[in-house]
Design an enzyme around this catalytic site. Structure first.
Site, PDB file in Angstrom:
ATOM      1  CD  GLU A 171     -27.093 -11.706  12.269  1.00 33.68           C
ATOM      2  OE1 GLU A 171     -27.931 -11.108  12.833  1.00 33.68           O
ATOM      3  OE2 GLU A 171     -26.321 -10.785  11.786  1.00 33.68           O
TER       4      GLU A 171
ATOM      5  CG  ASP B 105      -8.798 -45.160 -18.173  1.00 36.26           C
ATOM      6  OD1 ASP B 105      -8.774 -45.250 -19.301  1.00 36.26           O
ATOM      7  OD2 ASP B 105      -8.271 -46.171 -17.365  1.00 36.26           O
TER       8      ASP B 105
ATOM      9  CG  ASP C  55     -11.425 -47.463 -11.282  1.00 33.30           C
ATOM     10  OD1 ASP C  55     -10.262 -47.061 -11.874  1.00 33.30           O
ATOM     11  OD2 ASP C  55     -12.251 -48.036 -11.740  1.00 33.30           O
TER      12      ASP C  55
ATOM     13  CG  ASN D 267     -29.767  -8.261  12.192  1.00 36.81           C
ATOM     14  OD1 ASN D 267     -29.650  -8.236  10.957  1.00 36.81           O
ATOM     15  ND2 ASN D 267     -29.150  -8.935  13.274  1.00 36.81           N
TER      16      ASN D 267
ATOM     17  CG  ASP E 201     -30.822 -12.718  11.381  1.00 43.60           C
ATOM     18  OD1 ASP E 201     -30.312 -12.326  10.295  1.00 43.60           O
ATOM     19  OD2 ASP E 201     -30.376 -12.327  12.546  1.00 43.60           O
TER      20      ASP E 201
END
Length: 923
Positions: free
Chosen positions: A341, A383, A652, A745, A749
């Site tokens: 989560e 370039d 550009d 949990n 977390d």
């Protein structure tokens, strides 16, 4: 989208006749006309074709008016609006923002977070706990709900604020006339009635009616899908048109000027434009990037785990223990425990932190999700101008065909650059630095402008027609040598015009140009002709039978930092390919000077004759591509992508827009033309490969921390799956209470929240990284079950050493503490491919968070809140067993991880030697 205009023609014409009599040049009636056309809200019945018909019916009246009359109808004047009028119209119509992602209010953001499926699931579980009388479970579950909502709410708010500040650093402007004065204003400040000036490279900033136009060609591909530019003119439309885009004097927001120049009056801005009205229905929808697909792929992987795990745990516990209500709550708790989560919060924080870190290094991220592609890039197409070179060229020589200096060439070149109205390139800027010529040629009115044939990328030249004191017209043409020389029938030497039709003369031209090119000079040709018949309008057909006057040689010296930057990109496994419109010899000279060894060169003419398969076979081992058109650049990028490269394109110019859109990550610079900046994902505040390389590394760091969380969460959850299944099968009680699973949990977390602050190993960011779900799956399968080994070891200790067969609370407490300790500390093993704590250390916040979590887990069984959660104090001998299991877990995980890295390779890297084929002559 095709519409028939004939059925509306008479009504529109009659309305125009009526309007001429009733509408005043400015004032309330003119504003009413604007409100009538674009001020009303869009009724549902007007969507799609209904809306297009209504819009067409209104626009045809403006299109059929004379330019001056159209300006009057739209409440303006040729000198433009005044500031007070513009301010009034801004208040009435709002800012010129066609498609704006509505910034969520705090309340709506909070509501979105509450609607999250995980929050809904947790809330349902909390309500079930409440109605079954489990107040402890109810409290913990709603603490988790509040934690998840608040963390995500705070981080998303911060991310939005940071993103807005970054976007504000890049501005797109429009050129307008206000009270007769030419001004550059932010695009959002444009209002209906403004007089705008357009030239090559500009985006059309609103829906506009042309007042004047010179060789104007507009690309409407964004609106019509047709890539070929269409010609527009200022005169009234005297013919019937099939659709909106056939109106010859109306240009729409979303298109851009490719060739020519124009003056126009704004009809509608923002959401009232054609583009804004139609696009508003899809605001918020965007194409999924590789990053999005990777996150979604991982989410579905975890969903598959949960879909198998939850029903299995439910039926096993219900069947063996007989308490189906408790089995249901436990299965739901296990499902919550398996869900990563924190992933949305981790992703959001990492991306926003990465964007802010990149901005400090002069890299602005327009689209946050492009950061991962930036880090995954293994081929950079660019370039040479402004990247390998200084990007500021100097006019060094102006010579005739014999190589002798000629001031007439310089003067004619100055007149050509001075009078052209299109986008002035670097050569024009270099020529115009000879400011002393302005007084002589312009100030004394020796010459004046008659007409102009603008530059385009097909002809590769542009011409100016001027008048002199004798009344003659002189056409001055400058451009690519081969293009201009091909139009010449003579050459001027020492005041005499000689025929240019012999191979001898032609070979002299080629020899002189080649000598300049080999010295690194860029050469353009200059030719002219006198036109005695004084034609009033000139076209491309008049560019014939010219007299070659000579050549202009420009020098764009290499950047001092280019060599070092190329070395760093090589070390970062990014291959550099040069895509340029310049010629082969000049490009090779610059590449030699910066140490980029060239093995193969491919020209635009060769590419045109290749099919896609032939080009695909060539691009891999070609370093330089020369004389390219915009379509050539696009084809090269597609060919590289088909060979499984992640391609970045740095551009550009106007001709770079298609390639910028096609590339996996489009990169532009703050000084680029509008259409290039709008087409890009990343904008550099400094045109430098060094800045770009630093941004690439930041992108890899961001991705690295996201991958850390995914590996940790997924492997931990996969291991827990085996542990819970086994324990549920043989234990006469639940291996852990639902409330304890949720608390576990919750603590885990918390331990993950500091991951965005963590550092990433230097070795990890040396290579491009890509999403590799299969490699993640392989990592999960190898690392995940290791935790189950030590979970089962804990089960053995709790059951046979501490005899907890008849003491479920002791068993559950012991496994809870072991689970939190192992899950939290193993973060430090999985976060690096090195030896944790010795060769690689986590960030201070991550270390402190880990210590805090294991401290809380260790103290919980001895605290009153622990008793409320069903925990009991653990025997003193338990901690010795726990220490031994932690050491064993860390050592075994490190051994398996090291074997995985050595034998199976890093996740997200491709098994090829493409990047290693880059060679630099100075390495």
């Amino acid at each position: 989208m095709l519409l028939t205009a004939k059925c509306y023609y008479n009504n529109a014409q009659q309305r125009l006749v009526n309007s001429s009599a009733s509408y005043q040049p400015r004032g309330r009636s003119a504003i009413s006309f604007l409100v009538k056309i674009f001020g009303r809200p869009l009724h549902p019945s007007e969507h799609k074709h209904g809306y297009e018909i209504a819009l067409f019916d209104d626009l045809i009246g403006i299109s059929r008016a004379e330019p001056a009359e159209a300006v009057n109808l739209l409440g303006s004047r040729n000198s433009g609006l005044t500031d007070s009028e513009a301010e009034l119209l801004t208040g009435k119509y709002g800012p010129n923002i066609a498609v704006k992602e509505k910034r969520q209010s705090a309340l709506f953001r909070l509501a979105d977070n509450v609607k999250n499926p995980l929050v809904v699931l947790l809330s349902i579980l909390g309500l079930v706990s409440y109605f079954t009388g489990d107040m402890r479970g109810t409290i913990v579950i709603f603490v988790m709900v509040l934690l998840g909502i608040s963390l995500r709410f705070i981080q998303e708010t911060r991310s939005d604020q940071a993103a807005e500040k970054l976007k504000a650093m890049v501005r797109t402007t429009a050129t307008v006339l206000r009270s007769g004065l030419r001004r550059e204003i932010p695009l959002r400040e444009l209002v209906p009635g403004d007089i705008v000036l357009l030239s090559a490279g500009d985006m059309v900033p609103a829906d506009v009616r042309l007042i004047t136009a010179k060789d104007l060609h507009v690309n409407q591909a964004t609106l019509t899908g047709e890539a070929v530019p269409v010609e527009k003119s200022a005169g009234p439309c005297m013919t019937s048109c099939r659709n909106l885009f056939d109106l010859p004097n109306i240009c729409f927001l979303g298109s851009n000027v490719e060739i020519g120049s124009a003056t126009a009056v704004v009809i509608a801005t923002g959401g009232r434009t054609y583009f804004g009205r139609l696009a508003s229905s899809i605001v918020g929808q965007r194409v999924l990037t590789n990053f999005d697909k990777g996150v979604n792929g991982f989410a579905w992987l975890m969903i598959r785990f949960i879909a198998v795990m939850v029903p299995t745990v439910f039926f096993i516990n219900g069947f063996f223990k007989g308490d189906w209500t408790e089995a249901f709550l436990f299965a739901l708790a296990v499902g919550v425990g398996l869900t990563p989560e924190m992933l949305p919060m981790i992703v959001t924080v990492n991306l926003s932190k990465g964007a802010i870190a990149m901005s400090r290094k002069k890299v602005i991220v327009k689209r946050l999700n492009s950061i991962q592609n930036f880090g995954a890039m293994d081929v950079l197409c660019t370039d040479k101008t402004g990247t390998l070179t200084m990007g500021k060229i100097v006019l060094e020589k102006y010579v005739d065909m014999e190589g002798a200096e000629s001031h007439k060439i310089l003067e004619y070149a100055y007149l050509n650059s001075y009078y052209q109205t299109g986008l002035k390139n670097l050569t024009d800027v270099a020529i115009l630095e000879h400011e002393s010529l302005e007084q002589k040629l312009i100030g004394q009115q020796s010459f004046y402008k008659i007409d102009e044939i603008p530059f385009d990328f097909v002809r590769r030249r542009m011409s100016i027609v001027i008048g002199d004191a004798q009344g003659d017209h002189i056409m001055i043409c400058k451009g690519a040598v081969e293009e201009v020389v091909a139009l010449c029938s003579g050459v001027e030497l020492k005041g005499q015009v000689l025929p240019l039709d012999s191979s001898h003369q032609d070979s002299k031209v080629k020899l002189l140009v080649r000598q300049f090119n080999e010295q690194g000079f860029r050469v353009i040709a200059l030719a002219y002709k006198t036109v005695p018949d004084q034609t009033k309008e000139y076209t491309v057909a008049d560019e014939s039978n010219l007299t070659l006057l000579g050549f202009l040689a420009f020098l764009d010296p290499p950047k001092e930092t280019a060599t070092a930057a190329l070395e760093r990109l090589h070390e970062s496994r990014v291959q550099v390919k040069i895509l340029t419109g310049d010629n082969e010899i000049v490009t090779q000279s610059i590449c030699r000077q910066v140490g980029l060894q060239v093995e193969n060169i491919l020209g635009g003419s060769e590419i045109e004759e290749m099919n896609d398969q032939e080009l695909e076979a060539k691009v891999e081992n070609t370093t330089i591509f020369t004389k390219l058109s915009p379509s050539d650049k696009e084809r090269i990028i597609k060919a590289l992508q088909r060979r499984e490269h992640v391609v970045g394109f740095l551009g550009d110019g106007i001709n770079d827009a298609p390639a910028l859109k096609e590339a996996d990550v489009g990169i532009s610079v703050d000084s680029a033309v509008d259409i290039a900046k709008e087409s890009s994902d990343i904008i550099l505040l400094e045109h430098s490969l060094t800045v770009l390389q630093e941004g690439v590394l930041e992108g890899r760091k961001v991705f690295g921390n996201i991958i850390k969380y995914i590996k940790m969460a997924a492997s931990s959850n996969f291991g827990n799956m085996f542990s819970v299944l086994g324990a549920s099968a043989f234990l006469p009680f639940l291996p852990m209470l639902p409330i304890q699973v949720l608390t576990n949990n919750l603590l885990y977390d918390f331990s993950q929240t500091a991951i965005p602050t963590d550092s990433v190993d230097k070795e990890w960011i040396e290579k491009p990284r890509r999403w590799a779900i299969k490699e993640i799956q392989r990592f999960i399968v190898l690392i995940g079950p290791i935790s189950s080994i030590f979970d089962y070891a804990t089960f053995f200790v709790m059951l046979h050493v501490f005899h907890s067969w008849k003491n479920p609370a002791l068993f559950q407490t012991g496994w809870f503490v072991e689970s939190v300790f192992t899950q939290t500390l193993i973060i430090h093993v999985i976060r690096t491919n090195k030896i944790p704590f010795i060769q690689s250390r986590a960030s201070v916040p991550l270390i402190l968070t880990s210590l805090a979590i294991v401290t809380v887990a260790g103290l919980l069984p001895f605290l009153p809140i622990g008793t409320a959660l069903g925990f009991v104090p653990l025997p003193s001998q338990y901690w010795a067993y726990l220490a031994a299991m932690l050491v064993g877990y860390i050592v075994l995980t490190q051994i398996v991880k090291t074997w995985y890295v050595r034998k199976l390779g890093d996740e997200g890297t491709r098994n090829n030697n493409v990047a290693n084929n880059i060679r630099y002559s100075n390495l």
